[in-house]
Enzyme design. Sequence first.
Site, mmCIF file in Angstrom:
data_model
loop_
_atom_site.group_PDB
_atom_site.id
_atom_site.type_symbol
_atom_site.label_atom_id
_atom_site.label_comp_id
_atom_site.label_asym_id
_atom_site.label_seq_id
_atom_site.Cartn_x
_atom_site.Cartn_y
_atom_site.Cartn_z
ATOM 1 N N ARG A 1 0.783 -1.315 0.001
ATOM 2 C CA ARG A 1 0.100 -0.122 0.059
ATOM 3 C C ARG A 1 0.990 1.365 0.121
ATOM 4 O O ARG A 1 0.602 2.171 0.686
ATOM 5 C CB ARG A 1 -0.931 0.118 1.171
ATOM 6 N N TYR B 1 -14.504 -12.145 0.369
ATOM 7 C CA TYR B 1 -15.232 -10.693 0.000
ATOM 8 C C TYR B 1 -16.494 -11.067 -0.731
ATOM 9 O O TYR B 1 -17.630 -10.219 -0.625
ATOM 10 C CB TYR B 1 -14.236 -9.669 -0.692
ATOM 11 N N ARG C 1 -7.027 11.061 -6.618
ATOM 12 C CA ARG C 1 -8.360 10.301 -6.114
ATOM 13 C C ARG C 1 -9.607 11.002 -6.277
ATOM 14 O O ARG C 1 -10.320 10.840 -6.967
ATOM 15 C CB ARG C 1 -8.440 9.829 -4.858
ATOM 16 N N ASP D 1 -6.714 -3.198 -7.358
ATOM 17 C CA ASP D 1 -7.270 -3.834 -6.081
ATOM 18 C C ASP D 1 -7.530 -5.215 -6.481
ATOM 19 O O ASP D 1 -7.741 -5.590 -7.413
ATOM 20 C CB ASP D 1 -8.678 -3.166 -5.634
ATOM 21 N N ARG E 1 -3.836 6.760 0.555
ATOM 22 C CA ARG E 1 -4.270 8.101 1.246
ATOM 23 C C ARG E 1 -3.523 8.933 2.209
ATOM 24 O O ARG E 1 -3.744 9.983 2.370
ATOM 25 C CB ARG E 1 -5.760 7.732 2.081
#
Length: 327
Positions: free
Chosen positions: A8, A134, A21, A58, A12
């Site tokens: 990562r 998921y 973004r 992702d 952010r």
Amino acid sequence: MPPVWLMRQAGRYLPEYRATREKAGSFLDLCYNPALAEEVTLQPIRRYGFDAAILFSDILVVPHGLGQKVWFEEGIGPLLDPITTEAGLAQLRPGLQRKRLEPVYETVSRLSHSLPAETALIGFAGAPWTVATYMVGGRSTADQAATRAWAYRDPAGFQKLIDILVEGTIDHLLAQIEAGAEAVQIFDTWAGALPEQEFARWVIEPTRKIVAALRASFPRVPVIGFPRNAGPRYPDYVEATSVDAVGLDTSMPCGWAREALGGKVTLQGNLDPLALVAGGEALRGAASAILDTMAGVPFIFNLGHGIVPQTPPEHITELVTLVREKR
Ligand code: CP3
């Protein structure tokens, strides 16, 4: 002289990521915009000069490419229209829709030209077990209960989902390698949730098949496995899957990993992302201990899991300097 990159590393915690973004709109729009996804992949390389760049994408683009409804909600994370039974598999298309994922491969192709020659380009996918959690849970879950319950209740039905994911993941990773990825990582974030028998069936076996298929076409492209929280099952995982490198999670004692696996496979890890948030002596002490323990075996410096959003960007500069001064 370990190379260094961070899981990562695009995200952010970087103001330039937040700006891009915003321009893109939703998170998935960013993943499917080759110019912007390329930009976001390059941002941490420009700032820190990491030895590897990981494609910005992702793990949930695979269920999306298989036809499942996937979206990201601000403040929650990923949401999917859950598939909880064999009948629910009818929602999916027969195979990965490469067309839907074409922007991802175009991003890889652009990066293979825009990255500095000395920076390796890493492609990735989620492992079938983790992606299944998921697809079945419909979101991030603390205990993956719905998925584990299906696997016990109806192993033959659940196997069908895993088989679809094995095929889709092979296809997705091959497409990234064909587009220019020089190594690939398989993220099994929730591997640690399974007991021994289930671990063998749902973590090791699908990953073994994926590695074998990649190797048949691209024998020289290294595969990094990341069976997070697999603890004492790491050696079985490494042996059975024949990955080239293995990511150690934060809980793994480096001395134990070195003893069990050092020299057999490249080790990667495993600084606590929270030590990176703290910075200062906590960061220097933790990073130095890892570097000292891993000296002399093939090793890639990384975190034990992803960078968290509250990480001060300057702590990463400090970390990279420290790793390089050790050379
Ligand atoms: O490492 C990188 O810089 C490359 C990009 C990357 C992302 N996700 C971008 C991302 C990679 C390799 C991943 C993998 C991923 N995605 C995993 C496996 C690795 C791990 O961290 O355990 C998992 C489980 C996912 C699924 C996922 N995607 C979740 C649970 C979330 C929400 C988490 C959160 O912090 O909001 C995401 C969103 C996501 N993927 C973000 C990023 C940068 C944050 C999205 C944003 O900008 O709002």
